[in-house]
Motif scaffolding. Structure first.
Motif: not given
Length: 202
Positions: A124-125, A128, A131-132, A135, A162-163
């Motif tokens: 998940q990290a 994330n 994704a960051a 973005d 964001k996403d």
């Protein structure tokens, strides 16, 4: 020290004769009015001594039998106690082994769960972080597109991603400039949706 059977018999005979002689002498001294001859008195004393020796022998045999039974009982009790102690030790060892096995299984299960959770958290990290990064890349590309376009380059547009969803805030000099900002943002690769919150300020 244990006395052999022949030695015990010899001692018993010697004691019997000695006792008979002592009794005969005692009877001869104490009973002077007895009409029996010395031989008769001796025979009587020997008979009494033999009976006493026989009684003593019976008592010794009874005592030996009782001692033998007591030893056998003690040996049996010791054997039973040892068997009980061995059984209890076996049961305790089996219980301890089962408990250790259960704890080991529980620990292994907890470890597997913790590893799975750690993997999920790491995944998940990583997602994330990815994704960051994506973005941030979209935001940079939108800003570059705005800077290169004559209709919106002069505007002070804030871009936030964001996403994959791009949000535009700030002033727009006209509806045409506002629409152009939306069009440019939607043309960037990775943009899922554009939320245009630009305010028209002629």
């Amino acid at each position: 020290m244990t006395t052999t059977q022949p030695a015990r018999s010899a001692l018993l005979r010697t004691a019997t004769v000695a006792a008979a002689i002592s009794m005969a002498l005692g009877l001869a001294a104490c009973d002077r009015n007895d009409d029996r001859t010395a031989g008769q008195k001796l025979d009587s004393a020997i008979a009494k001594t033999d009976q006493a020796a026989e009684n003593a022998k019976d008592n010794v045999q009874a005592a030996a039998h009782d001692a033998k039974v007591a030893v056998q009982d003690a040996a049996h009790d010791t054997k039973v106690a040892a068997q009980d102690a061995a059984h209890d030790a076996k049961v305790n060892a089996e219980e301890a082994t089962a408990e250790a096995r259960a704890k080991s299984h529980e620990l292994a299960q907890d470890t597997r769960e913790n590893v799975a959770e750690a993997k999920a958290d790491t995944k998940q990290a990583a997602a994330n972080a990815s994704a960051a990064v994506a973005d941030a890349g979209i935001t940079a590309k939108v800003n570059a597109a705005f800077a290169a376009d004559s209709d919106v380059s002069a505007l002070r547009i804030d871009v936030d991603t964001k996403d994959g969803v791009v949000t535009l805030t700030g002033p727009a000099k006209s509806q045409q400039a506002r629409d152009r900002a939306t069009q440019l943002a939607q043309g960037i690769d990775g943009v899922k949706r554009v939320e245009n919150k630009l305010e028209i300020r002629p």
